[in-house]
Design a protein around this motif. Structure first.
Motif, PDB file in Angstrom:
ATOM      1  N   LEU A   2     -29.237  -2.817  -1.312  1.00 40.21           N
ATOM      2  CA  LEU A   2     -29.409  -2.039  -0.080  1.00 40.21           C
ATOM      3  C   LEU A   2     -28.123  -1.248   0.132  1.00 40.21           C
ATOM      4  CD1 LEU A   2     -31.093  -4.797   2.137  1.00 40.21           C
ATOM      5  CD2 LEU A   2     -32.172  -3.106   0.656  1.00 40.21           C
ATOM      6  N   ASP A   3     -28.178   0.059  -0.080  1.00 43.12           N
ATOM      7  CA  ASP A   3     -26.960   0.849  -0.211  1.00 43.12           C
ATOM      8  C   ASP A   3     -26.500   1.549   1.057  1.00 43.12           C
ATOM      9  OD1 ASP A   3     -28.892   2.756   0.078  1.00 43.12           O
ATOM     10  OD2 ASP A   3     -28.495   3.813  -1.809  1.00 43.12           O
ATOM     11  N   THR A   4     -27.126   1.250   2.200  1.00 42.67           N
ATOM     12  CA  THR A   4     -26.756   1.940   3.441  1.00 42.67           C
ATOM     13  C   THR A   4     -26.321   0.940   4.496  1.00 42.67           C
ATOM     14  OG1 THR A   4     -28.370   3.683   2.961  1.00 42.67           O
ATOM     15  CG2 THR A   4     -27.522   3.566   5.206  1.00 42.67           C
ATOM     16  N   GLN A   5     -25.135   1.168   5.076  1.00 38.60           N
ATOM     17  CA  GLN A   5     -24.639   0.301   6.139  1.00 38.60           C
ATOM     18  C   GLN A   5     -24.722   1.053   7.466  1.00 38.60           C
ATOM     19  OE1 GLN A   5     -21.598   0.256   8.073  1.00 38.60           O
ATOM     20  NE2 GLN A   5     -20.871   2.242   7.378  1.00 38.60           N
ATOM     21  N   TYR A   6     -24.893   0.271   8.553  1.00 39.82           N
ATOM     22  CA  TYR A   6     -25.160   0.862   9.867  1.00 39.82           C
ATOM     23  C   TYR A   6     -24.099   0.512  10.913  1.00 39.82           C
ATOM     24  CZ  TYR A   6     -29.794   1.246   7.744  1.00 39.82           C
ATOM     25  OH  TYR A   6     -30.836   1.522   6.902  1.00 39.82           O
ATOM     26  N   ARG A   7     -23.070  -0.241  10.541  1.00 40.30           N
ATOM     27  CA  ARG A   7     -22.150  -0.792  11.544  1.00 40.30           C
ATOM     28  C   ARG A   7     -20.800  -0.109  11.587  1.00 40.30           C
ATOM     29  NH1 ARG A   7     -23.090  -7.354  10.849  1.00 40.30           N
ATOM     30  NH2 ARG A   7     -25.314  -7.372  11.332  1.00 40.30           N
ATOM     31  N   MET A   8     -20.224   0.172  10.421  1.00 38.88           N
ATOM     32  CA  MET A   8     -18.839   0.634  10.374  1.00 38.88           C
ATOM     33  C   MET A   8     -18.725   2.151  10.417  1.00 38.88           C
ATOM     34  SD  MET A   8     -17.239  -1.892   7.455  1.00 38.88           S
ATOM     35  CE  MET A   8     -18.643  -1.742   6.338  1.00 38.88           C
ATOM     36  N   HIS A   9     -17.578   2.588  10.921  1.00 35.89           N
ATOM     37  CA  HIS A   9     -17.225   3.998  10.826  1.00 35.89           C
ATOM     38  C   HIS A   9     -17.102   4.348   9.340  1.00 35.89           C
ATOM     39  CE1 HIS A   9     -14.646   7.555  10.817  1.00 35.89           C
ATOM     40  NE2 HIS A   9     -15.025   7.751  12.056  1.00 35.89           N
ATOM     41  N   PRO A  10     -17.518   5.570   8.951  1.00 35.01           N
ATOM     42  CA  PRO A  10     -17.445   5.949   7.537  1.00 35.01           C
ATOM     43  C   PRO A  10     -16.080   5.746   6.905  1.00 35.01           C
ATOM     44  CG  PRO A  10     -18.686   7.585   8.775  1.00 35.01           C
ATOM     45  CD  PRO A  10     -18.143   6.623   9.788  1.00 35.01           C
ATOM     46  N   ALA A  11     -15.007   6.016   7.655  1.00 36.09           N
ATOM     47  CA  ALA A  11     -13.658   5.860   7.095  1.00 36.09           C
ATOM     48  C   ALA A  11     -13.334   4.397   6.812  1.00 36.09           C
ATOM     49  CB  ALA A  11     -12.631   6.452   8.064  1.00 36.09           C
ATOM     50  N   ILE A  12     -13.849   3.487   7.649  1.00 37.25           N
ATOM     51  CA  ILE A  12     -13.632   2.055   7.430  1.00 37.25           C
ATOM     52  C   ILE A  12     -14.507   1.570   6.278  1.00 37.25           C
ATOM     53  CG2 ILE A  12     -13.828  -0.240   8.471  1.00 37.25           C
ATOM     54  CD1 ILE A  12     -13.321   1.048  11.180  1.00 37.25           C
ATOM     55  N   ALA A  13     -15.737   2.059   6.224  1.00 29.94           N
ATOM     56  CA  ALA A  13     -16.673   1.630   5.187  1.00 29.94           C
ATOM     57  C   ALA A  13     -16.248   2.091   3.798  1.00 29.94           C
ATOM     58  CB  ALA A  13     -18.065   2.156   5.498  1.00 29.94           C
ATOM     59  N   GLN A  14     -15.415   3.106   3.738  1.00 28.77           N
ATOM     60  CA  GLN A  14     -15.020   3.643   2.438  1.00 28.77           C
ATOM     61  C   GLN A  14     -14.247   2.617   1.612  1.00 28.77           C
ATOM     62  OE1 GLN A  14     -12.553   7.149   2.578  1.00 28.77           O
ATOM     63  NE2 GLN A  14     -13.033   7.724   0.482  1.00 28.77           N
ATOM     64  N   PHE A  15     -13.417   1.781   2.277  1.00 19.37           N
ATOM     65  CA  PHE A  15     -12.632   0.784   1.535  1.00 19.37           C
ATOM     66  C   PHE A  15     -13.523  -0.261   0.857  1.00 19.37           C
ATOM     67  CE2 PHE A  15     -10.793  -3.501   1.605  1.00 19.37           C
ATOM     68  CZ  PHE A  15      -9.833  -3.335   0.609  1.00 19.37           C
ATOM     69  N   PRO A  16     -14.424  -0.974   1.589  1.00 21.01           N
ATOM     70  CA  PRO A  16     -15.274  -1.932   0.878  1.00 21.01           C
ATOM     71  C   PRO A  16     -16.203  -1.262  -0.131  1.00 21.01           C
ATOM     72  CG  PRO A  16     -15.985  -1.692   3.162  1.00 21.01           C
ATOM     73  CD  PRO A  16     -14.668  -1.009   3.042  1.00 21.01           C
ATOM     74  N   SER A  17     -16.625  -0.025   0.157  1.00 17.44           N
ATOM     75  CA  SER A  17     -17.496   0.675  -0.780  1.00 17.44           C
ATOM     76  C   SER A  17     -16.796   0.893  -2.116  1.00 17.44           C
ATOM     77  CB  SER A  17     -17.932   2.022  -0.195  1.00 17.44           C
ATOM     78  OG  SER A  17     -18.724   2.735  -1.117  1.00 17.44           O
ATOM     79  N   ASN A  18     -15.551   1.377  -2.067  1.00 21.53           N
ATOM     80  CA  ASN A  18     -14.815   1.649  -3.302  1.00 21.53           C
ATOM     81  C   ASN A  18     -14.315   0.383  -3.969  1.00 21.53           C
ATOM     82  OD1 ASN A  18     -15.192   4.374  -2.857  1.00 21.53           O
ATOM     83  ND2 ASN A  18     -13.231   4.663  -1.842  1.00 21.53           N
ATOM     84  N   THR A  19     -13.925  -0.614  -3.169  1.00 17.09           N
ATOM     85  CA  THR A  19     -13.298  -1.822  -3.714  1.00 17.09           C
ATOM     86  C   THR A  19     -14.320  -2.809  -4.280  1.00 17.09           C
ATOM     87  OG1 THR A  19     -11.516  -1.592  -2.091  1.00 17.09           O
ATOM     88  CG2 THR A  19     -11.718  -3.719  -3.197  1.00 17.09           C
ATOM     89  N   PHE A  20     -15.460  -2.948  -3.614  1.00 16.20           N
ATOM     90  CA  PHE A  20     -16.417  -3.983  -4.003  1.00 16.20           C
ATOM     91  C   PHE A  20     -17.744  -3.447  -4.548  1.00 16.20           C
ATOM     92  CE2 PHE A  20     -13.868  -5.817  -0.489  1.00 16.20           C
ATOM     93  CZ  PHE A  20     -13.239  -6.824  -1.212  1.00 16.20           C
ATOM     94  N   GLN A  40     -18.366  -0.207  -6.076  1.00 16.71           N
ATOM     95  CA  GLN A  40     -18.263   0.937  -6.988  1.00 16.71           C
ATOM     96  C   GLN A  40     -18.585   2.272  -6.292  1.00 16.71           C
ATOM     97  OE1 GLN A  40     -20.435  -1.878  -8.201  1.00 16.71           O
ATOM     98  NE2 GLN A  40     -18.394  -2.706  -8.593  1.00 16.71           N
ATOM     99  N   GLY A  41     -18.242   2.370  -5.004  1.00 12.39           N
ATOM    100  CA  GLY A  41     -18.454   3.607  -4.268  1.00 12.39           C
ATOM    101  C   GLY A  41     -19.903   3.902  -3.934  1.00 12.39           C
ATOM    102  N   LYS A  42     -20.787   2.906  -4.074  1.00 13.44           N
ATOM    103  CA  LYS A  42     -22.222   3.135  -3.871  1.00 13.44           C
ATOM    104  C   LYS A  42     -22.679   2.878  -2.439  1.00 13.44           C
ATOM    105  CE  LYS A  42     -23.330   1.860  -8.650  1.00 13.44           C
ATOM    106  NZ  LYS A  42     -24.072   0.909  -9.514  1.00 13.44           N
ATOM    107  N   LEU A  43     -21.817   2.292  -1.613  1.00 13.44           N
ATOM    108  CA  LEU A  43     -22.219   1.972  -0.235  1.00 13.44           C
ATOM    109  C   LEU A  43     -22.152   3.216   0.638  1.00 13.44           C
ATOM    110  CD1 LEU A  43     -23.051  -0.380   1.629  1.00 13.44           C
ATOM    111  CD2 LEU A  43     -20.633  -0.641   2.215  1.00 13.44           C
ATOM    112  N   LYS A  44     -23.271   3.536   1.278  1.00 14.36           N
ATOM    113  CA  LYS A  44     -23.353   4.726   2.110  1.00 14.36           C
ATOM    114  C   LYS A  44     -23.421   4.347   3.589  1.00 14.36           C
ATOM    115  CE  LYS A  44     -27.008   6.067  -0.174  1.00 14.36           C
ATOM    116  NZ  LYS A  44     -28.175   6.824  -0.682  1.00 14.36           N
ATOM    117  N   THR A  45     -22.984   5.276   4.432  1.00  9.51           N
ATOM    118  CA  THR A  45     -23.065   5.090   5.880  1.00  9.51           C
ATOM    119  C   THR A  45     -24.215   5.934   6.421  1.00  9.51           C
ATOM    120  OG1 THR A  45     -20.694   4.674   6.088  1.00  9.51           O
ATOM    121  CG2 THR A  45     -21.854   5.385   8.068  1.00  9.51           C
ATOM    122  N   LEU A  46     -24.977   5.351   7.329  1.00  5.16           N
ATOM    123  CA  LEU A  46     -26.119   6.068   7.880  1.00  5.16           C
ATOM    124  C   LEU A  46     -25.645   7.213   8.776  1.00  5.16           C
ATOM    125  CD1 LEU A  46     -29.195   6.287   8.221  1.00  5.16           C
ATOM    126  CD2 LEU A  46     -28.944   4.903  10.287  1.00  5.16           C
TER     127      LEU A  46
END
Length: 238
Positions: free
Chosen positions: A98-116, A118-124
Motif C-alpha cells: 500500500l504505497d500511499t500514506q495519509y498522515r504525515m506532511h510530505p516533507a516528513i514522509a520523504q525520510f521514511p520513504s527514502n530510507t525504508f 526505496q522512495g515508493k511511499l507516496k503522500t495523498l
C-alpha cells in the motif's frame, strides 16, 4: 454476515465453539506469532489476510522465565519464533504494498520513504488541494511525478516540487506567513473536575498511564501513583 472483533488469542475462546469463519483479517500482523495465529485459523478459515509493516515492530519474544533452557538454546528458540508467518510470506513476495500514506506532511514522509521503502511511499495529494510554497499559494491541477506537482496560480500552470510544499488549510488566514508557528486565540473555557470522584463514577482503577519507554514506566511505578502504568506495546488489545 457475522463479524467478530477479537484479539488473536481471543479467537480461541470457548464461547466461539461451533462458529466457523471463512475470512480471517489480522491487523498489526507483524507482531503475531505462529501459535497465536492458529487460534483464529482453527475456526474453519479459508482465506487469511494479514495487514502489517515488516519495517515496524515484530513479535515480542521473551523466554527468560523458562529456566530449564540453556542460554544458547533459549536464544535460538527466540530467534526461530521471531520468524513470524507475516515475515515469511513477505520474504516470498506474497504481498501487496500500500504505497500511499495519509498522515504525515510530505516533507516528513520523504525520510521514511527514502530510507525504508526505496522512495515508493507516496503522500495523498489530490487535484483541487490548496498548497503553499513559502508565501505562494496555489491549487493542485495534477500529480505529474512522485516528486513533482502541476499547480494553478493566477490562471497559470506551473510546476512545484513536492518536498517544497505544504497543505494549506482551506479558508484559514495564517497570521504571519514568515513564521511556521502561530498561537491562535479561541473563545471558550476548560471545565475542570476532580479526577477520582465517586460522584462521577471514576476511580483510580479506571485510569491507566501509558508511556513509550520501559524506563519511564519503571519510574512511574516506583512513584506509586495508585494507577496502572504500562508501555503502549504491552497495553495493545486491552
Amino acid at each position: 454476515a457475522m463479524v467478530v472483533l477479537t484479539t488473536c488469542s481471543g479467537a480461541g475462546n470457548p464461547q466461539l465453539k461451533g462458529h466457523n469463519f471463512p475470512l480471517l483479517l489480522v491487523d498489526e500482523a507483524t507482531q503475531v506469532r505462529e501459535e497465536v495465529l492458529l487460534c483464529g485459523l482453527g475456526r474453519g478459515v479459508k482465506r487469511l489476510v494479514m495487514i502489517g509493516d515488516p519495517k515496524q515492530l515484530g513479535p515480542i519474544i521473551s523466554l527468560r522465565e523458562i529456566t530449564w533452557l540453556g542460554e544458547q538454546e533459549r536464544e535460538s528458540l527466540e530467534q526461530a519464533m521471531l520468524d513470524s508467518p507475516f515475515s515469511r510470506m513477505h520474504k516470498l513476495g506474497k504481498f501487496c504494498f500500500l504505497d500511499t500514506q495519509y498522515r504525515m506532511h510530505p516533507a516528513i514522509a520523504q525520510f521514511p520513504s527514502n530510507t525504508f521503502y526505496q522512495g515508493k511511499l507516496k503522500t495523498l495529494l489530490k487535484k483541487g488541494d490548496c498548497v503553499r510554497r513559502g508565501q505562494e499559494v496555489a491549487t493542485i491541477k495534477a500529480l505529474e511525478k512522485l516528486d513533482m506537482l502541476v499547480v494553478t496560480k493566477e490562471n497559470q500552470n506551473i510546476k512545484w516540487k513536492l518536498d517544497e510544499v505544504s497543505l494549506e488549510p482551506p479558508n484559514f488566514p495564517w497570521p504571519d506567513l514568515t513564521r511556521p508557528l502561530a498561537f491562535i486565540e479561541v473563545s471558550g473555557f476548560e471545565k475542570r473536575c476532580l479526577f477520582f470522584s465517586t460522584s462521577l463514577g471514576l476511580m483510580k482503577t479506571d485510569v491507566t498511564v501509558l508511556s513509550l519507554y520501559s524506563g519511564q514506566v519503571h519510574s512511574l511505578r516506583q512513584a506509586q501513583l495508585g494507577v496502572e502504568v504500562a508501555t503502549i506495546d504491552s497495553f495493545q488489545g486491552r
